[in-house]
Design a protein around this motif. Structure first.
Motif, PDB file in Angstrom:
ATOM      1  N   LYS A   1      -5.444  -2.429   3.553  1.00 52.21           N
ATOM      2  CA  LYS A   1      -4.650  -3.401   2.798  1.00 52.21           C
ATOM      3  C   LYS A   1      -4.825  -4.824   3.331  1.00 52.21           C
ATOM      4  O   LYS A   1      -5.028  -5.768   2.563  1.00 52.21           O
ATOM      5  CB  LYS A   1      -3.178  -2.987   2.828  1.00 52.21           C
TER       6      LYS A   1
ATOM      7  N   SER B   1       0.803  -1.215   0.000  1.00 54.17           N
ATOM      8  CA  SER B   1       0.000   0.000   0.000  1.00 54.17           C
ATOM      9  C   SER B   1       0.839   1.270   0.000  1.00 54.17           C
ATOM     10  O   SER B   1       0.441   2.270  -0.573  1.00 54.17           O
ATOM     11  CB  SER B   1      -0.927   0.026   1.216  1.00 54.17           C
TER      12      SER B   1
ATOM     13  N   ASN C   1      -9.654 -10.866   2.293  1.00 51.35           N
ATOM     14  CA  ASN C   1     -10.816 -11.183   1.467  1.00 51.35           C
ATOM     15  C   ASN C   1     -10.427 -11.699   0.086  1.00 51.35           C
ATOM     16  O   ASN C   1     -11.128 -12.537  -0.488  1.00 51.35           O
ATOM     17  CB  ASN C   1     -11.731  -9.962   1.356  1.00 51.35           C
TER      18      ASN C   1
ATOM     19  N   ILE D   1     -13.622  -1.167  -4.112  1.00 49.30           N
ATOM     20  CA  ILE D   1     -14.303  -1.787  -2.971  1.00 49.30           C
ATOM     21  C   ILE D   1     -14.987  -0.667  -2.190  1.00 49.30           C
ATOM     22  O   ILE D   1     -14.343   0.308  -1.812  1.00 49.30           O
ATOM     23  CB  ILE D   1     -13.308  -2.537  -2.056  1.00 49.30           C
TER      24      ILE D   1
ATOM     25  N   ILE E   1      -5.865  -1.452  -6.658  1.00 48.67           N
ATOM     26  CA  ILE E   1      -7.202  -1.586  -6.078  1.00 48.67           C
ATOM     27  C   ILE E   1      -7.540  -0.295  -5.348  1.00 48.67           C
ATOM     28  O   ILE E   1      -6.732   0.201  -4.561  1.00 48.67           O
ATOM     29  CB  ILE E   1      -7.260  -2.760  -5.076  1.00 48.67           C
TER      30      ILE E   1
ATOM     31  N   THR F   1     -20.566  -6.627  -0.887  1.00 45.89           N
ATOM     32  CA  THR F   1     -19.135  -6.818  -0.625  1.00 45.89           C
ATOM     33  C   THR F   1     -18.649  -8.150  -1.183  1.00 45.89           C
ATOM     34  O   THR F   1     -17.542  -8.238  -1.720  1.00 45.89           O
ATOM     35  CB  THR F   1     -18.836  -6.755   0.888  1.00 45.89           C
TER      36      THR F   1
ATOM     37  N   ASN G   1      -9.675   1.025  -2.537  1.00 44.57           N
ATOM     38  CA  ASN G   1     -10.482   0.612  -1.392  1.00 44.57           C
ATOM     39  C   ASN G   1     -11.217   1.828  -0.814  1.00 44.57           C
ATOM     40  O   ASN G   1     -10.783   2.964  -0.994  1.00 44.57           O
ATOM     41  CB  ASN G   1      -9.586  -0.024  -0.321  1.00 44.57           C
TER      42      ASN G   1
ATOM     43  N   THR H   1      -7.276  -6.016   5.192  1.00 46.58           N
ATOM     44  CA  THR H   1      -8.658  -6.440   4.942  1.00 46.58           C
ATOM     45  C   THR H   1      -8.802  -6.917   3.504  1.00 46.58           C
ATOM     46  O   THR H   1      -9.448  -7.941   3.226  1.00 46.58           O
ATOM     47  CB  THR H   1      -9.638  -5.278   5.206  1.00 46.58           C
ATOM     48  N   THR H   2      -8.193  -6.192   2.581  1.00 47.51           N
ATOM     49  CA  THR H   2      -8.241  -6.570   1.168  1.00 47.51           C
ATOM     50  C   THR H   2      -7.520  -7.897   0.946  1.00 47.51           C
ATOM     51  O   THR H   2      -8.023  -8.782   0.245  1.00 47.51           O
ATOM     52  CB  THR H   2      -7.610  -5.463   0.296  1.00 47.51           C
TER      53      THR H   2
ATOM     54  N   TYR I   1     -15.550  -8.394  -3.918  1.00 47.30           N
ATOM     55  CA  TYR I   1     -14.311  -9.141  -3.688  1.00 47.30           C
ATOM     56  C   TYR I   1     -14.157 -10.303  -4.660  1.00 47.30           C
ATOM     57  O   TYR I   1     -13.035 -10.602  -5.098  1.00 47.30           O
ATOM     58  CB  TYR I   1     -14.251  -9.645  -2.243  1.00 47.30           C
TER      59      TYR I   1
ATOM     60  N   VAL J   1      -2.760  -1.339  -3.034  1.00 45.89           N
ATOM     61  CA  VAL J   1      -4.057  -0.955  -2.458  1.00 45.89           C
ATOM     62  C   VAL J   1      -3.977   0.498  -2.015  1.00 45.89           C
ATOM     63  O   VAL J   1      -3.025   0.901  -1.335  1.00 45.89           O
ATOM     64  CB  VAL J   1      -4.415  -1.849  -1.249  1.00 45.89           C
TER      65      VAL J   1
END
Length: 364
Positions: A111, A104, A117, A309, A270, A332, A272, A113-114, A336, A239
């Motif tokens: 980051k 990140s 998932n 996201i 990504i 969500t 977020n 959490t990403t 994902y 992220v």
């Protein structure tokens, strides 16, 4: 046209993989053709179980077969997969097909959490997945997987002690959080943290994996250098959140991987916390942190934009409860799963179009 294996292959050679830009026969994706009277079955071996173009490829196959052989034959297509790799004969992690860095540049952008998932999403598609929590001073993976109280087993293999990773939701896990008391702080200098990461890579029984994700700490630190010096990384995912402060650091994180002496391919960006949608107003989007910052970053460096996201309360609740958001039905889960499909797609394209990543040698 006569119904023979050669003729079937000739027909199917007109079907291209939309991403790899080569035909299915040349790519070796058509296997196990069996003809029994007017019934024909064969396997279409995709480059990942998370392939988002599965139905497109299947329909394209049926279309050309009907053009050449008419409607009389009965076609039975089995859509299977074999994740591609360019890590053949790798001395470290020889059974791991792809190593993906999740980075990140800045903390607090979601980051981990990403990464959590994404790992669970890829496992849900049928892939074999592992996740290394490389944030030695702030490990969060045990909490997010609800395995804070777990301790990995250790077994003897020859003269070496090997750690058996914790497994949860179909993902193999390793974190310093499993090896230290829950409330204690890990206050280590760079060399000690780097040594821990090397151990997580080399001294853990990962076995066969399609994807090993490494959740990196914020910034561009010793940990990042240790990773690229220890294993050739297939690619990096960046992220970020949309606002300028986060993008400035994501910019640095992306630039680090593109330095000539490191040269790790960027799989994409990504975004977020891209927007907020209230549960009672599902069609409304509120851009709390700005709009399309991640997309602009991807365009600036000419790398794929992997997706957005949303910022949703259930994602935070899932992280706290240790039950990842992708396991719950709703917006969500869809976000994902699409993200996992896109990353798997970019890995397949990267493996088909770019050379192997080399282990980095940085001279002092």
């Amino acid at each position: 046209m006569e119904l023979t294996k050669d003729n079937i292959l000739k027909t199917l050679s007109r079907v291209q993989d939309p991403d790899l830009k080569k035909d299915l026969v040349t790519l070796g994706m058509i296997q196990k053709i069996e003809i029994t009277g007017k019934k024909v079955s064969f396997d279409v071996v995709l480059t990942t179980p998370a392939c988002p173009l599965k139905e497109v490829i299947k329909n394209n196959c049926l279309e050309v077969l009907e053009e050449d052989f008419g409607t009389e034959p009965e076609w039975e297509l089995f859509m299977t997969s074999q994740v591609t790799t360019i890590r053949d004969s790798a001395p470290v992690l020889p059974q791991v097909k792809n190593i993906i860095a999740i980075a990140s540049g800045k903390g607090g952008v979601g980051k981990s959490t990403t990464a959590v998932n994404l790992a669970v999403s890829l496992a849900k598609t049928g892939a074999k997945v592992g996740l290394i929590d490389a944030d030695i001073s702030g490990p969060s993976i045990p909490t997010m997987f609800n395995v804070e109280a777990e301790q990995p087993a250790v077994k003897k293999v020859g003269d070496k002690n090997i750690i058996v990773p914790i497994e949860q939701y179909g993902v193999k896990l390793m974190s310093i959080g499993f090896l230290t008391p829950v409330d204690s702080a890990v206050v280590w200098r760079g060399p000690m943290a780097s040594s821990a990461l090397k151990q997580f890579i080399s001294d853990v029984e990962w076995g066969e994996l399609d994807y090993l994700l490494i959740d990196l700490p914020p910034g561009t630190s010793d940990i990042h250098l240790t990773m690229v010096q220890t294993v050739p990384v297939t690619g990096a995912v960046i992220v970020t959140t949309p606002q300028k402060v986060a993008l400035a650091d994501a910019n640095k994180g992306l630039s680090m991987f593109r330095q000539p002496q490191i040269n790790v391919p960027i799989l994409g960006v990504i975004e977020n916390m891209a927007y907020f949608t209230p549960e009672e107003l599902p069609d409304n989007k509120y851009y709390l942190f700005g709009k399309e910052g991640g997309k602009r970053l991807a365009e600036k460096y000419d790398v794929p934009f992997l997706g957005e996201i949303p910022i949703v309360q259930s994602i935070r609740e899932s992280g706290d409860s240790g039950y990842p958001a992708v396991l719950k039905n709703g917006i969500t889960q869809e976000s994902y799963m699409k993200l996992a499909e896109e990353i798997a797609r970019q890995i397949a394209i990267r493996n088909a179009s770019k050379d192997k990543t080399a282990v980095v040698e940085i001279k002092a």
